[in-house]
Design a protein around this motif. Structure first.
Motif, mmCIF file in Angstrom:
data_model
loop_
_atom_site.group_PDB
_atom_site.id
_atom_site.type_symbol
_atom_site.label_atom_id
_atom_site.label_comp_id
_atom_site.label_asym_id
_atom_site.label_seq_id
_atom_site.Cartn_x
_atom_site.Cartn_y
_atom_site.Cartn_z
ATOM 1 N N ASN A 156 60.757 38.409 39.326
ATOM 2 C CA ASN A 156 59.708 38.435 40.346
ATOM 3 C C ASN A 156 60.197 37.770 41.633
ATOM 4 O O ASN A 156 59.972 38.260 42.728
ATOM 5 C CB ASN A 156 58.470 37.731 39.812
ATOM 6 C CG ASN A 156 57.315 37.823 40.780
ATOM 7 O OD1 ASN A 156 56.885 38.915 41.151
ATOM 8 N ND2 ASN A 156 56.828 36.677 41.228
ATOM 9 N N SER B 97 61.153 34.264 31.621
ATOM 10 C CA SER B 97 59.873 34.977 31.780
ATOM 11 C C SER B 97 59.718 35.887 30.571
ATOM 12 O O SER B 97 60.639 36.047 29.767
ATOM 13 C CB SER B 97 59.832 35.754 33.097
ATOM 14 O OG SER B 97 60.707 36.850 33.045
ATOM 15 N N SER B 98 58.545 36.503 30.462
ATOM 16 C CA SER B 98 58.207 37.158 29.191
ATOM 17 C C SER B 98 58.925 38.490 28.938
ATOM 18 O O SER B 98 59.103 38.888 27.796
ATOM 19 C CB SER B 98 56.699 37.397 29.147
ATOM 20 O OG SER B 98 56.349 38.428 30.059
ATOM 21 N N LEU B 99 59.260 39.199 30.013
ATOM 22 C CA LEU B 99 59.794 40.581 29.912
ATOM 23 C C LEU B 99 58.820 41.510 29.167
ATOM 24 O O LEU B 99 59.242 42.467 28.519
ATOM 25 C CB LEU B 99 61.175 40.606 29.233
ATOM 26 C CG LEU B 99 62.294 39.862 29.948
ATOM 27 C CD1 LEU B 99 63.635 40.073 29.243
ATOM 28 C CD2 LEU B 99 62.422 40.287 31.401
ATOM 29 N N ASN C 118 52.223 45.249 45.232
ATOM 30 C CA ASN C 118 53.038 44.064 45.511
ATOM 31 C C ASN C 118 53.836 44.248 46.798
ATOM 32 O O ASN C 118 53.986 43.310 47.584
ATOM 33 C CB ASN C 118 54.007 43.787 44.356
ATOM 34 C CG ASN C 118 53.484 42.710 43.407
ATOM 35 O OD1 ASN C 118 53.267 41.569 43.798
ATOM 36 N ND2 ASN C 118 53.265 43.094 42.160
ATOM 37 N N TYR D 69 56.835 28.311 30.760
ATOM 38 C CA TYR D 69 56.820 29.508 31.614
ATOM 39 C C TYR D 69 56.606 29.169 33.096
ATOM 40 O O TYR D 69 57.286 29.697 33.962
ATOM 41 C CB TYR D 69 55.722 30.465 31.115
ATOM 42 C CG TYR D 69 55.461 31.613 32.044
ATOM 43 C CD1 TYR D 69 56.342 32.681 32.144
ATOM 44 C CD2 TYR D 69 54.323 31.638 32.866
ATOM 45 C CE1 TYR D 69 56.110 33.735 33.012
ATOM 46 C CE2 TYR D 69 54.089 32.681 33.736
ATOM 47 C CZ TYR D 69 54.983 33.729 33.808
ATOM 48 O OH TYR D 69 54.760 34.766 34.677
ATOM 49 N N ASP E 105 60.371 48.924 34.467
ATOM 50 C CA ASP E 105 58.972 48.520 34.281
ATOM 51 C C ASP E 105 58.101 49.121 35.376
ATOM 52 O O ASP E 105 56.999 48.609 35.640
ATOM 53 C CB ASP E 105 58.833 46.991 34.258
ATOM 54 C CG ASP E 105 59.319 46.321 35.548
ATOM 55 O OD1 ASP E 105 58.689 46.488 36.599
ATOM 56 O OD2 ASP E 105 60.336 45.600 35.485
HETATM 57 C C1 LIG Z 1 57.965 43.955 45.389
HETATM 58 C C2 LIG Z 1 57.502 43.836 43.964
HETATM 59 C C3 LIG Z 1 57.433 44.961 43.144
HETATM 60 C C4 LIG Z 1 56.973 44.871 41.816
HETATM 61 N N1 LIG Z 1 56.933 45.999 41.032
HETATM 62 C C5 LIG Z 1 56.441 45.908 39.754
HETATM 63 C C6 LIG Z 1 56.369 47.060 38.911
HETATM 64 O O1 LIG Z 1 56.674 48.192 39.303
HETATM 65 N N2 LIG Z 1 55.923 46.878 37.628
HETATM 66 C C7 LIG Z 1 55.521 45.659 37.155
HETATM 67 O O2 LIG Z 1 55.121 45.546 35.995
HETATM 68 N N3 LIG Z 1 55.558 44.568 37.950
HETATM 69 C C8 LIG Z 1 56.009 44.643 39.215
HETATM 70 N N4 LIG Z 1 56.069 43.502 39.990
HETATM 71 C C9 LIG Z 1 55.493 42.248 39.483
HETATM 72 C C10 LIG Z 1 56.468 41.285 38.784
HETATM 73 O O3 LIG Z 1 57.597 41.083 39.564
HETATM 74 C C11 LIG Z 1 56.893 41.810 37.413
HETATM 75 O O4 LIG Z 1 55.753 42.163 36.647
HETATM 76 C C12 LIG Z 1 57.645 40.739 36.621
HETATM 77 O O5 LIG Z 1 58.742 40.276 37.359
HETATM 78 C C13 LIG Z 1 58.105 41.346 35.321
HETATM 79 O O6 LIG Z 1 58.825 40.428 34.545
HETATM 80 P P1 LIG Z 1 58.139 39.725 33.303
HETATM 81 O O7 LIG Z 1 57.463 40.717 32.435
HETATM 82 O O8 LIG Z 1 59.153 38.839 32.679
HETATM 83 O O9 LIG Z 1 57.000 38.888 34.041
HETATM 84 P P2 LIG Z 1 56.275 37.524 33.644
HETATM 85 O O10 LIG Z 1 56.542 36.545 34.742
HETATM 86 O O11 LIG Z 1 56.596 37.097 32.287
HETATM 87 O O12 LIG Z 1 54.727 37.876 33.752
HETATM 88 C C14 LIG Z 1 53.960 38.362 32.629
HETATM 89 C C15 LIG Z 1 53.319 39.665 33.028
HETATM 90 O O13 LIG Z 1 52.383 39.422 34.088
HETATM 91 C C16 LIG Z 1 52.370 40.524 34.978
HETATM 92 N N5 LIG Z 1 52.799 40.081 36.314
HETATM 93 C C17 LIG Z 1 53.567 39.010 36.628
HETATM 94 N N6 LIG Z 1 53.693 38.898 37.953
HETATM 95 C C18 LIG Z 1 53.011 39.936 38.494
HETATM 96 C C19 LIG Z 1 52.771 40.373 39.821
HETATM 97 N N7 LIG Z 1 53.253 39.727 40.886
HETATM 98 N N8 LIG Z 1 52.059 41.488 39.998
HETATM 99 C C20 LIG Z 1 51.566 42.184 38.952
HETATM 100 N N9 LIG Z 1 51.750 41.807 37.678
HETATM 101 C C21 LIG Z 1 52.457 40.697 37.450
HETATM 102 C C22 LIG Z 1 53.352 41.541 34.436
HETATM 103 O O14 LIG Z 1 52.658 42.472 33.676
HETATM 104 C C23 LIG Z 1 54.291 40.704 33.575
HETATM 105 O O15 LIG Z 1 54.903 41.430 32.554
HETATM 106 C C24 LIG Z 1 56.550 43.594 41.326
HETATM 107 C C25 LIG Z 1 56.639 42.475 42.151
HETATM 108 C C26 LIG Z 1 57.109 42.586 43.453
HETATM 109 C C27 LIG Z 1 57.182 41.357 44.301
#
Ligand SMILES: Cc1cc2nc3c(=O)[nH]c(=O)nc-3n(C[C@H](O)[C@H](O)[C@H](O)COP(=O)(O)OP(=O)(O)OC[C@H]3O[C@@H](n4cnc5c(N)ncnc54)[C@H](O)[C@@H]3O)c2cc1C
Length: 447
Positions: A338, A231-233, A378, A218, A369
């Protein structure tokens, strides 16, 4: 007869859900979910709060949840309308005086619950720091690093509770749906919408951790712009409450103990802590987050004024391929990586000189999401308001690093056919930035 409504908004799961358990004080519990059109169909800064895709996914999720209750011979009331009024009406129909719910982070949702005047019992089932670990808002560390250092050692996150399902749920079948809600459903329900429910969440969790073992790479893969296992989604399910963060965390810990721990398995917990940090930040400063400089005084809630450049950014027509491809991905799928989010946000704020809140509102509209705290905090973080210093990215360097062969851009912008990295070359309408120049040279050298 003592009755309480139990609101299942952001609590759409059978695992690790305190709302489903015995509530000693009450004789009967009335299960309900509400979809408030104000959170989807109204506008902020002239931007619709939800795309058709986001509204349809939420509607489908709630209908699916109601069906799951039906299959258990139980009644879940589904209401579509103003949250406070719907809850009050149902409370009156059943003579309930209390409301049990998942504790929200969005100030608007908290206010809706408070406005009912019902006795509130909130359970923070979507945070890692529950019960005795609950932080004191007054002494919350300002930076993520300080927050992490303080909380990480003590984060003995509870194993998901093995709860006894309450036998107190009661409801009259004829009240499960009212005519206003039925009309709304027939207007907006689309069977082909994404179904982001608990079954999908648990399947994704199991596959990501145990079957694909993607959790082991990861840290190296999380910055990819797309890809099934990079990534996890989990974001969709954590945002809509069909996945418990404690359960997800615990599954990673179980994997570490039973199979292998490395810096990647640590890193996914690190990212869950970012989510946690923003939840508490949102609760600390509440609606001040929606001010131009976030909670830094003086508060300024005046609506940002976009110009033509914002419009082009929203359509993915800025002329900068990396930005446009990411926006196209968001418009088509309701998701962006992200890394993509950081890049398009930085470009909008620093190069196109637009108010960060416009970008946050646009993301709110499209992200499947969407989560109030994660999204708005963020954006503020990248803009450098609130607790943060600004984070400006070099978009050409980012393109070379994260899409070195241009495949991502060509996929989302099929009209761009230039081979290799040169596909990242900005169109003539893009104002070139001095600090891009060394990287533009690198792009050229790849021609
Ligand atoms: C401008 C901007 C807006 C965003 N808006 C949202 C949003 O509305 N909802 C949302 O869930 N996330 C948001 N994020 C955070 C992050 O981008 C997403 O959680 C992530 O890309 C979701 O994909 P994933 O589940 O595969 O994440 P993974 O990389 O697999 O991460 C695992 C989990 O960790 C948490 N996480 C990871 N990165 C962040 C982060 N930077 N901030 C907060 N939590 C995080 C999430 O719950 C995510 O599902 C935002 C980031 C940015 C830069």
């Amino acid at each position: 007869m003592k009755r309480a409504l139990v609101l299942f908004n952001q609590a759409l799961r059978w695992h690790d859900n305190l709302l489903l358990s015995e509530h000693a004080y009450f004789d009967q519990l009335i299960a309900v979910v509400v979809l408030d059109p104000a959170e989807y169909l109204t506008e902020q800064y002239g931007i619709k709060r939800a795309s058709a895709q986001r509204l349809q996914a939420q509607l489908k999720l709630l209908l699916d949840w109601q069906q799951q209750w039906q299959q258990k011979q139980l009644v879940l009331h589904l209401r579509i309308g103003d949250t406070t009024s719907c809850l009050l009406q149902l409370a009156q129909q059943y003579q309930a005086q209390s409301l049990i719910a998942a504790e929200p982070t969005a100030p608007e949702q908290y206010q809706q619950l408070k406005s009912t005047g019902l006795a509130l019992r909130l359970y923070d089932i979507n945070s890692l720091l529950q019960h005795q670990l609950r932080p004191d808002l007054a002494s919350l560390p300002k930076s993520f690093s300080a927050f992490r250092k303080q909380r990480e050692p003590e984060l003995l996150v509870q194993r998901p509770l093995q709860l006894k399902f309450s036998g107190q749920f009661y409801g009259e079948t004829k009240l499960a749906l009212d005519t206003v809600s039925a009309d709304f459903i027939s207007r907006y329900h689309t069977p082909t919408a994404a179904l982001l429910n608990e079954a999908a969440a648990l399947e994704r969790l199991t596959k990501f951790i145990w079957q694909q073992r993607a959790v082991l790479h990861y840290k190296q893969s999380r910055d990819a712009l797309d890809g099934d296992w990079n990534s996890s989604l989990w974001c969709f399910y954590l945002a809509n409450g069909s996945l418990s963060p404690c359960y997800a965390w615990q599954q990673v810990v179980d994997f570490e103990q039973q199979q292998m721990a490395n810096e990647s398995t640590y890193w996914i917990r690190f990212e869950l802590l970012w989510r946690e940090y923003f939840r508490w930040q949102m609760r600390q400063h509440n609606s001040a987050w929606f001010s131009k400089n976030a909670f830094r005084p003086p508060l300024d809630f005046s609506a940002p004024i976009p110009d033509k450049r914002f419009e082009l950014w929203c359509k993915g027509q800025t002329g900068l391929p990396l930005v446009d491809a990411n926006i196209q991905m968001l418009l088509h799928t309701g998701w962006m990586s992200n890394r993509g989010r950081q890049n398009v946000a930085s470009y909008l704020i620093f190069e196109l000189q637009q108010d960060w809140r416009l970008g946050a509102a646009f993301f709110e509209q499209h992200l499947l999401d969407y989560d109030c705290a994660s999204n708005w905090c963020n954006w503020a973080y990248i803009a450098g308001v609130g607790n943060s210093g600004a984070r400006q990215f070099n978009l050409i360097k980012q393109a070379l690093t994260h899409d070195p062969h241009g495949d991502f851009v060509r996929h989302w912008l099929p009209e761009k056919t230039t081979a290799g990295a040169l596909v990242h070359w900005p169109e003539a309408k893009v104002q070139l930035q001095d600090f891009w120049l060394p990287f533009l040279k690198q792009l050229k050298s790849k021609a």
